[in-house]
Scaffold this motif. Sequence first.
Motif, short mmCIF file in Angstrom:
data_model
loop_
_atom_site.label_atom_id
_atom_site.label_comp_id
_atom_site.label_asym_id
_atom_site.label_seq_id
_atom_site.Cartn_x
_atom_site.Cartn_y
_atom_site.Cartn_z
N ALA A 55 0.82 -1.21 0.00
CA ALA A 55 0.00 0.00 0.00
C ALA A 55 0.86 1.26 0.00
O ALA A 55 0.54 2.24 -0.68
CB ALA A 55 -0.94 0.00 1.21
N SER A 56 1.94 1.24 0.76
CA SER A 56 2.83 2.41 0.81
C SER A 56 3.47 2.67 -0.54
O SER A 56 3.54 3.82 -1.01
CB SER A 56 3.91 2.19 1.87
OG SER A 56 4.83 3.25 1.87
N LEU A 57 3.90 1.60 -1.20
CA LEU A 57 4.53 1.75 -2.51
C LEU A 57 3.53 2.28 -3.53
O LEU A 57 3.83 3.20 -4.30
CB LEU A 57 5.09 0.40 -2.95
CG LEU A 57 5.87 0.32 -4.25
CD1 LEU A 57 6.91 -0.79 -4.17
CD2 LEU A 57 4.94 0.06 -5.43
N VAL A 58 2.32 1.72 -3.54
CA VAL A 58 1.30 2.17 -4.48
C VAL A 58 0.94 3.63 -4.26
O VAL A 58 0.81 4.41 -5.20
CB VAL A 58 0.04 1.28 -4.37
CG1 VAL A 58 -1.11 1.88 -5.17
CG2 VAL A 58 0.33 -0.13 -4.87
N GLU A 59 0.81 4.02 -3.00
CA GLU A 59 0.45 5.41 -2.69
C GLU A 59 1.48 6.39 -3.24
O GLU A 59 1.13 7.42 -3.82
CB GLU A 59 0.30 5.59 -1.19
CG GLU A 59 -0.14 6.99 -0.80
CD GLU A 59 -0.37 7.13 0.69
OE1 GLU A 59 -1.11 8.04 1.09
OE2 GLU A 59 0.18 6.32 1.46
N VAL A 60 2.76 6.07 -3.09
CA VAL A 60 3.82 6.95 -3.58
C VAL A 60 3.74 7.08 -5.09
O VAL A 60 3.78 8.19 -5.65
CB VAL A 60 5.20 6.41 -3.16
CG1 VAL A 60 6.32 7.17 -3.87
CG2 VAL A 60 5.38 6.52 -1.65
N VAL A 61 3.61 5.96 -5.80
CA VAL A 61 3.58 5.98 -7.25
C VAL A 61 2.33 6.70 -7.76
O VAL A 61 2.40 7.50 -8.71
CB VAL A 61 3.64 4.55 -7.83
CG1 VAL A 61 3.48 4.58 -9.35
CG2 VAL A 61 4.96 3.89 -7.45
N VAL A 62 1.20 6.45 -7.15
CA VAL A 62 -0.05 7.08 -7.58
C VAL A 62 0.05 8.59 -7.42
O VAL A 62 -0.35 9.36 -8.32
CB VAL A 62 -1.24 6.52 -6.78
CG1 VAL A 62 -2.49 7.38 -6.97
CG2 VAL A 62 -1.53 5.08 -7.22
N HIS A 63 0.58 9.06 -6.32
CA HIS A 63 0.72 10.51 -6.13
C HIS A 63 1.72 11.11 -7.12
O HIS A 63 1.54 12.25 -7.57
CB HIS A 63 1.16 10.80 -4.69
CG HIS A 63 0.06 10.60 -3.70
ND1 HIS A 63 0.26 10.60 -2.33
CD2 HIS A 63 -1.28 10.38 -3.87
CE1 HIS A 63 -0.89 10.41 -1.72
NE2 HIS A 63 -1.84 10.27 -2.62
N GLU A 64 2.76 10.36 -7.45
CA GLU A 64 3.72 10.84 -8.44
C GLU A 64 3.07 11.04 -9.81
O GLU A 64 3.57 11.82 -10.63
CB GLU A 64 4.87 9.84 -8.57
CG GLU A 64 5.83 9.83 -7.38
CD GLU A 64 6.88 8.74 -7.51
OE1 GLU A 64 6.73 7.87 -8.42
OE2 GLU A 64 7.83 8.73 -6.72
N HIS A 65 1.97 10.36 -10.05
CA HIS A 65 1.29 10.44 -11.34
C HIS A 65 -0.05 11.16 -11.22
O HIS A 65 -0.97 10.92 -12.01
CB HIS A 65 1.10 9.03 -11.92
CG HIS A 65 2.39 8.37 -12.32
ND1 HIS A 65 3.22 7.76 -11.41
CD2 HIS A 65 3.01 8.26 -13.54
CE1 HIS A 65 4.28 7.28 -12.06
NE2 HIS A 65 4.18 7.57 -13.34
N ASP A 66 -0.15 12.05 -10.25
CA ASP A 66 -1.32 12.94 -10.10
C ASP A 66 -2.60 12.18 -9.83
O ASP A 66 -3.70 12.63 -10.20
CB ASP A 66 -1.50 13.81 -11.36
CG ASP A 66 -0.24 14.60 -11.70
OD1 ASP A 66 0.40 15.09 -10.76
OD2 ASP A 66 0.10 14.71 -12.88
N GLY A 67 -2.50 11.04 -9.17
CA GLY A 67 -3.68 10.26 -8.83
C GLY A 67 -4.02 10.37 -7.36
O GLY A 67 -3.35 11.03 -6.57
N GLU A 68 -5.09 9.67 -6.98
CA GLU A 68 -5.58 9.68 -5.61
C GLU A 68 -5.75 8.25 -5.13
O GLU A 68 -6.41 7.43 -5.79
CB GLU A 68 -6.93 10.41 -5.55
CG GLU A 68 -7.65 10.29 -4.23
CD GLU A 68 -9.09 10.72 -4.29
OE1 GLU A 68 -9.75 10.75 -3.23
OE2 GLU A 68 -9.58 11.03 -5.41
N LEU A 69 -5.11 7.92 -4.00
CA LEU A 69 -5.34 6.63 -3.37
C LEU A 69 -6.65 6.74 -2.60
O LEU A 69 -6.72 7.38 -1.54
CB LEU A 69 -4.20 6.26 -2.44
CG LEU A 69 -4.37 4.96 -1.64
CD1 LEU A 69 -4.51 3.77 -2.56
CD2 LEU A 69 -3.21 4.77 -0.67
#
Length: 733
Positions: A55-69
């Motif tokens: 979950a931590s890894l996904v959250e970082v990548v999603v935010h890097e790509h202007d997304g929302e967890l």
Amino acid sequence: MDVDPTSDVPSPSPPRADRRAAESRTFLIADIRGYTRYTDEHGDEAAAALAAQFASLVEVVVHEHDGELVEVRGDETLNAFVSARQALRAAVAIQARLQREGLPRGVGIGLDSGEAVPLDTGYRGTALNVAARLCSRAKPGEILASDTTVRLAGRVEGLQYISQRTYRLKGLETPLRAILVEGEAQPTAHASPDWRSRLRTATPSQRLMGLAVILLAIGSLVILLSPRASPSRAEPSSTPRVSAVAPSPVILVNDVLGFRGGNDRTGTMPGPAPNASGGPLGIRWQFEADAGIAAPPAISQQQVYVGDRGGTLHVLEAATGRELWTYDVGSAMATTPTIDGSQAYLTTQGGKLQVLELATHKAGWSLVGVIPTALAVDDNVAYVGMGTGNLIAVSSASGSAVWQAKLASTPHYVAIDRTTVYVTTSATGDLYAVNRSSGRIRWHASLPSASVVAPAIAGLSLLVVVHGAGGRDQVVSIGATSGEEAWTWTSPEAGALSTLMVTEDHVFVTSAASEGAVLWAIDRYKGDLAFPRFGQARVLSASAVDETVFLTLADKTVRAVDARDQDGIELWKVSVGQAVGEPIVTGGTVFVVARAGESDPARLVAIGVVQSGKYSGPDPWKHVTDLVAGDKQRALYLNVALDAHGKVYAADRILSRIVIWGRDGKPQIWGHFGGDPGEFNFGGVTAGDQSQSVAIAADGRIAVGDGGNHRVQIFDANESEIHPGNRPRGASA
């Protein structure tokens, strides 16, 4: 076939007013595979740690790509993006990051795009359900995106669409098309990551094709065109002629392209487009028929399908223009052929639809009284507009009617997505959305006037062009699910709007205005004028690849324009004659129908790179026993070098890397695109440009001309860097 026009068909209904505050989003759902088993084997504490790391890894990548967890559900995450492109990039980045981090379990990812209602704790909508079901179908390491998401994103740099799959999912009326997505430099998730495994599983024909592509790309093989006509037919209606102006390297055409690019009618082509940096552009070949070519071609599986006004379908080899076979339709063809699987759908000016079985070259079923422009075929069903005012769905196999819908007037154009058929009428300003499965009318909207061009499906919107008051035409955006108007843009000047093209950010429309050719760029989401572009000659037609627009002009040229901003840089132009219909762009080639003079019959012209750099060194191929097929990698080798141990080094222009083969023919990859030490930029090469190449010194040192970074990098025999920043004389930073 018999279609009963008195059958019970629901009456058109007015647009449904949807008062929910729905928002357009792309949803990405990622799930750890085998999480329950991992918990059983390693215990709750280890499983909780795994889920937290994930979950931590996904959250970082999603935010890097202007997304929302949006939500974490144990071993699954729900993520939302405004941009479909960013969602796909994030999916690829997540898989790459997971691989680097060494997560003990693989992850499957599913994506879909659509309208959803925001809630206090998340979203509600069909797209979430589709994304979840695609996620459940994805194998560890795989990314499955719906065709809606892929169509919204278009071609994305650094990503590749590997293969298409069809699923029947619970709750969906029609089969769902999904596309396997990967990063360009990544091995397929469902195969071994080892190059050698891929090489061993390649078929002999794939290996031969890979070798042929590479040999052609370095100029060591020339394809010679046969000057002879095809075998005679019993009743020939024309004498075809193929002429090659320059040698033609192999082009890889695997997409099915037809009218306005495809069933969504966006005018956007898959590409790749010809690039002048690969060498001078010109006419690679041209095909003539005495009766004249009738309409732009359809392209499928490296073959070109084009009809003439004498009633003959010509099937050509895309790389050379060589005629492979013909079929006599019987009367003048009216539109671009439609290709679907093993069948071709051919319409004539007299309103006949003839189905042709491609495997046997024999006629299948036929239908009379059709509107040639109102035809779309998908998933073994043909959707056909009839002169009686009906829209009918016909089984591709039998020609029998599946359903029919009665419209207010004669259908004019048809576009389809995975659930809906969108139809405009010719005499009135009616626009219908018809359920693909049942034929029931979902909604009906009234336009200011009849649509000038085919409706374009742009994600969750429909775009149509209508004639406005005072000669000022309009572009109207309509919600695809509701039928409600989103915005209307009115041309600032009098002059008929014609071709419509849709890219990720813009809607491009051409106009014959008083000041010359105008290419208007409209914000796709707001309907505001982004910027106009003025030309020197009247625009006849246009199509697009990403944000590059290809124009056919009244000055008898085809031009490529970088349309990302108002500067509108002209990339290249080629004189072809008076164009007829829009350009078709794929496989590094622009196909356009043109005539040399007003009274001359139209011919088919293929534009692309007409010459490439030559390799004059020793023949390295005696040491190469096997090569990977070049189709998926799209490799184009600038030059090759041979060291004292028999290793072959090749500079790959497309992926900016070095490919190395040993004596056993097994490839290794060295480097990738970038500007750091050990990274390369081979973009922008021109024919004979030696600033972007690889060379081997007598002492074994390897020199790489890294022209895109304005430097030469020098490595020792073990590919270890020793002089990364050396620059050739005269190069600028």
